[in-house]
Design a protein around this motif. Sequence first.
Motif, PDB file in Angstrom:
ATOM      1  N   TYR A  27       6.109  -6.135  -2.791  1.00 28.54           N
ATOM      2  CA  TYR A  27       5.453  -5.212  -1.867  1.00 28.54           C
ATOM      3  C   TYR A  27       3.997  -5.039  -2.281  1.00 28.54           C
ATOM      4  CZ  TYR A  27      10.208  -3.861  -0.559  1.00 28.54           C
ATOM      5  OH  TYR A  27      11.507  -3.868  -0.128  1.00 28.54           O
ATOM      6  N   THR A  28       3.115  -4.954  -1.309  1.00 36.83           N
ATOM      7  CA  THR A  28       1.706  -4.685  -1.594  1.00 36.83           C
ATOM      8  C   THR A  28       1.498  -3.178  -1.690  1.00 36.83           C
ATOM      9  OG1 THR A  28       1.073  -4.521   0.731  1.00 36.83           O
ATOM     10  CG2 THR A  28       0.990  -6.735  -0.277  1.00 36.83           C
ATOM     11  N   MET A  29       0.399  -2.756  -2.312  1.00 39.35           N
ATOM     12  CA  MET A  29       0.091  -1.328  -2.376  1.00 39.35           C
ATOM     13  C   MET A  29      -0.105  -0.774  -0.968  1.00 39.35           C
ATOM     14  SD  MET A  29       0.468   0.075  -5.276  1.00 39.35           S
ATOM     15  CE  MET A  29      -0.149   1.678  -4.820  1.00 39.35           C
ATOM     16  N   GLU A  30      -0.611  -1.599  -0.063  1.00 37.39           N
ATOM     17  CA  GLU A  30      -0.786  -1.147   1.323  1.00 37.39           C
ATOM     18  C   GLU A  30       0.568  -0.789   1.940  1.00 37.39           C
ATOM     19  OE1 GLU A  30      -2.536  -2.660   5.629  1.00 37.39           O
ATOM     20  OE2 GLU A  30      -2.852  -3.915   3.867  1.00 37.39           O
ATOM     21  N   GLU A  31       1.579  -1.636   1.714  1.00 31.46           N
ATOM     22  CA  GLU A  31       2.921  -1.349   2.231  1.00 31.46           C
ATOM     23  C   GLU A  31       3.502  -0.095   1.574  1.00 31.46           C
ATOM     24  OE1 GLU A  31       5.217  -5.421   3.135  1.00 31.46           O
ATOM     25  OE2 GLU A  31       4.264  -5.392   1.146  1.00 31.46           O
ATOM     26  N   ILE A  32       3.367  -0.021   0.269  1.00 33.19           N
ATOM     27  CA  ILE A  32       3.932   1.095  -0.495  1.00 33.19           C
ATOM     28  C   ILE A  32       3.296   2.418  -0.087  1.00 33.19           C
ATOM     29  CG2 ILE A  32       4.165   2.053  -2.829  1.00 33.19           C
ATOM     30  CD1 ILE A  32       4.164  -1.043  -3.699  1.00 33.19           C
ATOM     31  N   SER A  33       2.008   2.402   0.199  1.00 31.17           N
ATOM     32  CA  SER A  33       1.278   3.635   0.517  1.00 31.17           C
ATOM     33  C   SER A  33       1.806   4.338   1.769  1.00 31.17           C
ATOM     34  CB  SER A  33      -0.217   3.355   0.675  1.00 31.17           C
ATOM     35  OG  SER A  33      -0.458   2.590   1.841  1.00 31.17           O
ATOM     36  N   LYS A  34       2.529   3.611   2.604  1.00 34.28           N
ATOM     37  CA  LYS A  34       3.099   4.194   3.833  1.00 34.28           C
ATOM     38  C   LYS A  34       4.358   5.015   3.552  1.00 34.28           C
ATOM     39  CE  LYS A  34       1.287   0.311   6.450  1.00 34.28           C
ATOM     40  NZ  LYS A  34       1.598  -0.959   7.081  1.00 34.28           N
ATOM     41  N   HIS A  35       4.886   4.906   2.348  1.00 35.43           N
ATOM     42  CA  HIS A  35       6.136   5.580   1.975  1.00 35.43           C
ATOM     43  C   HIS A  35       5.797   6.802   1.110  1.00 35.43           C
ATOM     44  CE1 HIS A  35       8.548   2.141   3.400  1.00 35.43           C
ATOM     45  NE2 HIS A  35       7.544   1.421   2.955  1.00 35.43           N
ATOM     46  N   ASN A  36       5.279   7.844   1.755  1.00 37.82           N
ATOM     47  CA  ASN A  36       4.749   8.986   1.002  1.00 37.82           C
ATOM     48  C   ASN A  36       5.187  10.343   1.566  1.00 37.82           C
ATOM     49  OD1 ASN A  36       3.300   9.040   3.345  1.00 37.82           O
ATOM     50  ND2 ASN A  36       1.294   8.878   2.392  1.00 37.82           N
ATOM     51  N   THR A  37       6.380  10.388   2.119  1.00 37.23           N
ATOM     52  CA  THR A  37       6.863  11.634   2.709  1.00 37.23           C
ATOM     53  C   THR A  37       8.221  12.023   2.117  1.00 37.23           C
ATOM     54  OG1 THR A  37       8.130  10.579   4.491  1.00 37.23           O
ATOM     55  CG2 THR A  37       5.773  10.981   4.914  1.00 37.23           C
ATOM     56  N   GLN A  38       8.641  13.238   2.425  1.00 39.33           N
ATOM     57  CA  GLN A  38       9.940  13.755   1.973  1.00 39.33           C
ATOM     58  C   GLN A  38      11.082  12.859   2.470  1.00 39.33           C
ATOM     59  OE1 GLN A  38      10.376  17.210   0.603  1.00 39.33           O
ATOM     60  NE2 GLN A  38      12.528  16.801   0.297  1.00 39.33           N
ATOM     61  N   PRO A  53       4.753  -3.743 -13.024  1.00 35.51           N
ATOM     62  CA  PRO A  53       4.902  -2.687 -12.022  1.00 35.51           C
ATOM     63  C   PRO A  53       6.048  -2.964 -11.053  1.00 35.51           C
ATOM     64  CG  PRO A  53       2.969  -4.017 -11.551  1.00 35.51           C
ATOM     65  CD  PRO A  53       3.513  -4.502 -12.848  1.00 35.51           C
ATOM     66  N   LYS A  54       6.957  -1.997 -10.958  1.00 34.87           N
ATOM     67  CA  LYS A  54       8.103  -2.126 -10.061  1.00 34.87           C
ATOM     68  C   LYS A  54       8.054  -1.029  -9.010  1.00 34.87           C
ATOM     69  CE  LYS A  54      10.867  -4.381 -13.540  1.00 34.87           C
ATOM     70  NZ  LYS A  54      11.955  -4.267 -14.492  1.00 34.87           N
ATOM     71  N   VAL A  55       8.715  -1.286  -7.896  1.00 33.88           N
ATOM     72  CA  VAL A  55       8.705  -0.372  -6.752  1.00 33.88           C
ATOM     73  C   VAL A  55      10.069   0.304  -6.648  1.00 33.88           C
ATOM     74  CG1 VAL A  55       8.337  -0.183  -4.266  1.00 33.88           C
ATOM     75  CG2 VAL A  55       7.083  -1.919  -5.582  1.00 33.88           C
ATOM     76  N   TYR A  56      10.028   1.633  -6.528  1.00 31.26           N
ATOM     77  CA  TYR A  56      11.255   2.429  -6.470  1.00 31.26           C
ATOM     78  C   TYR A  56      11.249   3.303  -5.222  1.00 31.26           C
ATOM     79  CZ  TYR A  56      11.471   1.068 -11.369  1.00 31.26           C
ATOM     80  OH  TYR A  56      11.505   0.342 -12.521  1.00 31.26           O
ATOM     81  N   ASP A  57      12.367   3.310  -4.519  1.00 33.36           N
ATOM     82  CA  ASP A  57      12.571   4.216  -3.388  1.00 33.36           C
ATOM     83  C   ASP A  57      13.325   5.418  -3.935  1.00 33.36           C
ATOM     84  OD1 ASP A  57      13.362   5.657  -1.159  1.00 33.36           O
ATOM     85  OD2 ASP A  57      14.122   3.921  -0.063  1.00 33.36           O
ATOM     86  N   VAL A  58      12.598   6.519  -4.160  1.00 36.82           N
ATOM     87  CA  VAL A  58      13.188   7.701  -4.781  1.00 36.82           C
ATOM     88  C   VAL A  58      13.553   8.777  -3.755  1.00 36.82           C
ATOM     89  CG1 VAL A  58      12.076   7.291  -7.003  1.00 36.82           C
ATOM     90  CG2 VAL A  58      10.897   8.661  -5.265  1.00 36.82           C
ATOM     91  N   THR A  59      13.540   8.426  -2.485  1.00 36.83           N
ATOM     92  CA  THR A  59      13.819   9.391  -1.418  1.00 36.83           C
ATOM     93  C   THR A  59      15.107  10.163  -1.662  1.00 36.83           C
ATOM     94  OG1 THR A  59      12.746   7.841   0.114  1.00 36.83           O
ATOM     95  CG2 THR A  59      13.968   9.687   1.080  1.00 36.83           C
ATOM     96  N   SER A  60      16.175   9.461  -1.971  1.00 42.42           N
ATOM     97  CA  SER A  60      17.481  10.111  -2.133  1.00 42.42           C
ATOM     98  C   SER A  60      17.563  10.931  -3.421  1.00 42.42           C
ATOM     99  CB  SER A  60      18.603   9.073  -2.112  1.00 42.42           C
ATOM    100  OG  SER A  60      18.486   8.211  -3.231  1.00 42.42           O
ATOM    101  N   TYR A  61      16.590  10.773  -4.313  1.00 37.68           N
ATOM    102  CA  TYR A  61      16.611  11.476  -5.596  1.00 37.68           C
ATOM    103  C   TYR A  61      15.706  12.713  -5.615  1.00 37.68           C
ATOM    104  CZ  TYR A  61      16.559  12.163 -10.649  1.00 37.68           C
ATOM    105  OH  TYR A  61      16.671  12.698 -11.908  1.00 37.68           O
TER     106      TYR A  61
END
Length: 136
Positions: A27-38, A53-61
Amino acid sequence: LELPSSTSPPLVPRKNATMAPQAEKEYTMEEISKHNTQDDCWLVIGNDSTGGPKVYDVTSYLDDHPGGAEVMLDVGGQDADEFFEDIGHSNDAREELEKHLVGVLKMDEEEKKRRAAAAAQAAAGGGGGGANVLLI
């Protein structure tokens, strides 16, 4: 009734049930930057000394995070490695983090330059706070 075992299909492991490593999605930082909400919160955590650097989806946590959701939302969609390391997270926290891994940060030339500049600034003490002397 029991059927004779010769009529039962053989137990063959399904191919998607293996634990073989799969190629990690980039994932690019541009893609990751869109994932910034509750409702959709991703973080980049990791550096050269921790496997990259690894990418984590922490939404459920978010609701389960001992420090509260707000601290993670403050760095949602960003590189949160420095914040994560500065807190001094436990091994349990690191194991929890691994459960949320979705991929790795794509290291294109622009990202490599950005990370090198950030590392240089950190090594120089953050680029500020030094004593300034005015000679007249």
